[in-house]
Design a protein around this motif. Structure first.
Motif, short mmCIF file in Angstrom:
data_model
loop_
_atom_site.label_atom_id
_atom_site.label_comp_id
_atom_site.label_asym_id
_atom_site.label_seq_id
_atom_site.Cartn_x
_atom_site.Cartn_y
_atom_site.Cartn_z
N ALA A 17 6.79 -3.77 -0.83
CA ALA A 17 6.17 -4.80 -1.50
C ALA A 17 4.33 -4.84 -0.20
O ALA A 17 3.52 -4.43 -0.82
N ALA A 18 5.43 -4.63 0.83
CA ALA A 18 3.81 -5.21 1.56
C ALA A 18 2.86 -4.17 2.63
O ALA A 18 2.25 -3.96 3.46
N CYS A 19 3.92 -2.54 2.60
CA CYS A 19 3.99 -1.88 2.82
C CYS A 19 2.23 -0.93 1.70
O CYS A 19 2.18 -0.88 0.82
N ILE A 20 1.75 0.00 2.98
CA ILE A 20 0.18 -0.09 2.09
C ILE A 20 0.27 1.37 2.25
O ILE A 20 -1.28 2.19 1.91
N GLY A 21 0.83 1.77 3.14
CA GLY A 21 1.22 3.49 3.13
C GLY A 21 0.10 4.30 4.51
O GLY A 21 -0.46 5.53 3.73
N CYS A 22 -0.33 3.51 5.13
CA CYS A 22 -1.28 4.46 6.10
C CYS A 22 -0.64 5.34 6.81
O CYS A 22 -1.23 5.93 7.78
N GLY A 23 0.93 5.06 7.50
CA GLY A 23 1.82 6.45 7.98
C GLY A 23 1.60 6.10 9.23
O GLY A 23 2.26 6.83 10.06
N LYS A 40 3.79 5.81 -0.14
CA LYS A 40 5.19 4.69 0.58
C LYS A 40 5.81 5.19 2.16
O LYS A 40 6.19 6.00 1.52
N ALA A 41 5.84 3.95 3.37
CA ALA A 41 6.77 4.88 3.93
C ALA A 41 8.37 4.00 3.93
O ALA A 41 8.62 3.02 2.18
#
Length: 98
Positions: A17-23, A40-41
């Protein structure tokens, strides 16, 4: 040869839920523990995690937690500092652990 560690990444946690997908975790992980899908990671290969902490240190939302300074990463670093063979006290021979 693919590296695998005993009791792999047992302290590694990813809050989806906290992952913003920045990579960034995918980019900095030295053993490709993370992969990326649907923006998402996710943890793809936990058994290659050496708990170095690079992923958590580079996560802008603190979605990743890992107790660095334990396991095989700690053993390798401590072996370099103190000299001698690395030992993570896992009870295995040096060829199957660090």
């Amino acid at each position: 040869m693919e590296l695998k560690y005993l009791q792999p990444g047992k302290s590694l946690f990813l809050d989806d839920a906290a992952c913003i997908g920045c990579g960034k975790c995918v980019e900095v992980c030295p053993h490709a523990v993370f992969a990326f899908a649907a923006k998402k990671a996710f943890i793809e290969t936990r058994d290659t995690c050496m708990e170095c902490g690079a992923c958590a240190q580079n996560c802008p939302t603190s979605a990743i937690r890992v107790k660095s300074g334990v396991g095989c990463a700690w053993a390798v670093i401590n072996g370099i500092i103190k000299g001698g063979e690395p030992s993570c006290d896992c009870g295995s021979d040096k060829n199957s652990c660090c």
